[in-house]
Design an enzyme around this catalytic site. Structure first.
Site, PDB file in Angstrom:
ATOM      1  N   CYS A 235     -14.069  27.459  -6.074  1.00  0.00           N
ATOM      2  CA  CYS A 235     -13.758  26.741  -7.372  1.00  0.00           C
ATOM      3  C   CYS A 235     -14.451  27.580  -8.473  1.00  0.00           C
ATOM      4  CB  CYS A 235     -13.775  25.512  -7.472  1.00  0.00           C
ATOM      5  SG  CYS A 235     -15.473  24.687  -7.056  1.00  0.00           S
TER       6      CYS A 235
ATOM      7  N   ASP B 299       8.172  -8.082   7.795  1.00  0.00           N
ATOM      8  CA  ASP B 299       7.195  -7.732   8.473  1.00  0.00           C
ATOM      9  C   ASP B 299       5.699  -8.178   8.332  1.00  0.00           C
ATOM     10  OD1 ASP B 299       8.975  -6.846  10.407  1.00  0.00           O
ATOM     11  OD2 ASP B 299       8.364  -4.852   9.866  1.00  0.00           O
TER      12      ASP B 299
ATOM     13  N   GLU C 166     -18.848  25.523   0.593  1.00  0.00           N
ATOM     14  CA  GLU C 166     -19.465  26.591   0.413  1.00  0.00           C
ATOM     15  C   GLU C 166     -21.193  26.591  -0.199  1.00  0.00           C
ATOM     16  OE1 GLU C 166     -15.654  27.754  -1.998  1.00  0.00           O
ATOM     17  OE2 GLU C 166     -16.852  25.919  -1.391  1.00  0.00           O
TER      18      GLU C 166
ATOM     19  N   THR D 156      10.534  -4.534   4.283  1.00  0.00           N
ATOM     20  CA  THR D 156       9.711  -4.308   5.179  1.00  0.00           C
ATOM     21  C   THR D 156       8.668  -5.651   4.877  1.00  0.00           C
ATOM     22  OG1 THR D 156      10.111  -2.035   5.650  1.00  0.00           O
ATOM     23  CG2 THR D 156       7.769  -2.904   6.451  1.00  0.00           C
TER      24      THR D 156
ATOM     25  N   ALA E  89      20.014  -5.577  15.980  1.00  0.00           N
ATOM     26  CA  ALA E  89      20.629  -6.067  15.058  1.00  0.00           C
ATOM     27  C   ALA E  89      20.091  -7.048  14.060  1.00  0.00           C
ATOM     28  CB  ALA E  89      21.973  -6.510  15.323  1.00  0.00           C
TER      29      ALA E  89
ATOM     30  N   ARG F 176      -7.128   1.022  10.588  1.00  0.00           N
ATOM     31  CA  ARG F 176      -8.147   0.404  11.519  1.00  0.00           C
ATOM     32  C   ARG F 176      -8.619   1.566  12.242  1.00  0.00           C
ATOM     33  NH1 ARG F 176      -3.902  -2.704  10.410  1.00  0.00           N
ATOM     34  NH2 ARG F 176      -2.691  -2.162  12.487  1.00  0.00           N
TER      35      ARG F 176
ATOM     36  N   ARG G  65      -2.272   7.379   9.369  1.00  0.00           N
ATOM     37  CA  ARG G  65      -2.582   6.402   8.147  1.00  0.00           C
ATOM     38  C   ARG G  65      -3.857   7.204   7.370  1.00  0.00           C
ATOM     39  NH1 ARG G  65      -1.234   0.008   9.131  1.00  0.00           N
ATOM     40  NH2 ARG G  65       0.785   0.046   9.494  1.00  0.00           N
TER      41      ARG G  65
ATOM     42  N   GLU H  56       6.245   4.287   5.987  1.00  0.00           N
ATOM     43  CA  GLU H  56       6.506   3.363   6.909  1.00  0.00           C
ATOM     44  C   GLU H  56       7.184   2.329   6.279  1.00  0.00           C
ATOM     45  OE1 GLU H  56       3.130   2.388   9.586  1.00  0.00           O
ATOM     46  OE2 GLU H  56       1.769   3.410   8.171  1.00  0.00           O
TER      47      GLU H  56
END
Length: 359
Positions: free
Chosen positions: A69, A194, A46, A190, A158, A201, A178, A285
């Site tokens: 507000c 990983d 505003e 994870t 597997a 990015r 993200r 994730e």
């Protein structure tokens, strides 16, 4: 108001933890000013619109995607500037669910002779700020689970190998997810398999970095994990009392938190993120175990599935590990909200709901 919605999306990646808001000032059927809220601590939508309109704002109609507000935070209340500008009318899409506002902004405008109305494009406004709305109304963030799956619904072989199920375009699209999120959440499994960075990015966030959150009950995270080598706050939720390791992590500016005992671990963790860190949206994730646990605890609002045209076979890992569903009446119902091609892959967005919500 449709233009105000477009403007609100300009803060999609950067307004956290504040809501995304757009504003348009109209006089004599012409737009005389418009603005959006880009970053916490900066001018609200505003105010930016009023600055653009200048002296022409008197008697104008203000179209804004969220109730103005009425409280002082990092910036002064918008209602006072709107009153000082002597606007003729304020049209808001929705009431601000923040308890410090929640209708008081509109009432303040009415007290000073400014006509108000509410509800124009309300559904769209709530969708833009679904995380903010959920946090304010429930004390829990809006939680989205992102999963890469094969055509036969597997997330890995597997052995656990999963790089790469989806194509490069899909992985680029995940960077957008993200960037939209207040926090990125993963599990210790994870991290150990990983070793992800959990960073954004390719997208400019103007200095904002989503929180990186790890669920690690036994505090098994290595002190040389990759996510510690990149800027941004890391938070670990644990049940462990490994005091020496907690101290070392604290020296690395990592917040190690123990959720309330006697309360569900995951639910308590999500409430802490909402209350103490003002997290609106969480992108999960993680593997099937954490994703399934969140689903079992009724914490997942949305699934975003990137499905690749490949088959991994019946020994591949499942999408989620959840408790046995013995009756069809207990099945988990998903509602498909969007489907889109991402290169050769397909992105599907599902809302988690129940039977009554589909009627």
């Amino acid at each position: 108001m449709a233009r105000a919605m477009q403007l609100a999306r300009q803060g999609l990646y950067t307004s956290h933890p504040n809501p995304r808001v757009g504003c348009v000032l109209v006089k004599d059927n012409k737009i005389i000013g418009e603005g959006s809220h880009i970053q916490t601590g900066k001018e609200h939508a505003e105010i930016n619109a009023l600055k653009q309109a200048g002296d022409h704002a008197r008697g104008a109609t203000c179209y804004v995607t969220l109730e103005p507000c009425v409280h002082t935070g990092r910036t002064p209340p918008c209602t006072q500037d709107l009153i000082s500008a002597e606007l003729g009318q304020v049209v808001a899409s929705m009431v601000d669910p923040n308890p410090m506002v929640n209708g008081n902004g509109l009432n303040k405008l009415k007290e000073h002779g400014i006509n108000t109305s509410i509800g124009l494009l309300e559904t769209e406004a709530k969708e833009i700020n679904k995380g903010y709305v959920k946090r304010m109304c429930t004390g829990i963030p809006y939680i989205r689970c992102k999963l890469a799956i094969s055509t036969d619904g597997k997330t890995a072989l597997a052995s656990g190998e999963s790089k790469w199920i989806t194509n490069e375009q899909a992985r680029h699209d995940v960077q957008r997810l993200r960037a939209e999120s207040s926090a990125l959440l993963t599990g210790i499994g994870t991290i150990l398999s990983d070793d992800p960075r959990l960073t954004v990015r390719e997208i400019e966030l103007h200095g904002r970095t989503p929180l990186r959150v790890v669920i690690d009950r036994q505090l098994d995270i290595p002190l040389n994990a990759e996510l510690f080598n990149h800027p941004g706050k890391v938070i670990i939720f644990t049940s462990s009392d490994k005091h020496e390791k907690i101290s070392k992590l604290g020296n690395m500016d990592v917040d190690v938190l123990l959720p309330d005992k006697g309360v569900d671990f995951l639910s308590s963790s999500m409430k802490i993120l909402a209350k103490e860190y003002h997290v609106n949206d969480i992108l999960v994730e993680a593997g099937a175990t954490l994703s399934g646990a969140l689903l079992d605890n009724h914490l997942v609002d949305e699934f975003i599935l990137y499905q690749a045209p490949i088959i991994l076979g019946d020994k591949g890992r499942a999408m989620v590990n959840i408790g046995d569903i013995e009756k069809m009446n207990n099945k988990i119902i998903l509602k498909l909200n969007e489907i889109r091609n991402i290169g050769d892959d397909i992105r599907m967005t599902y809302k988690v709901c129940n039977s009554s919500q589909l009627k």
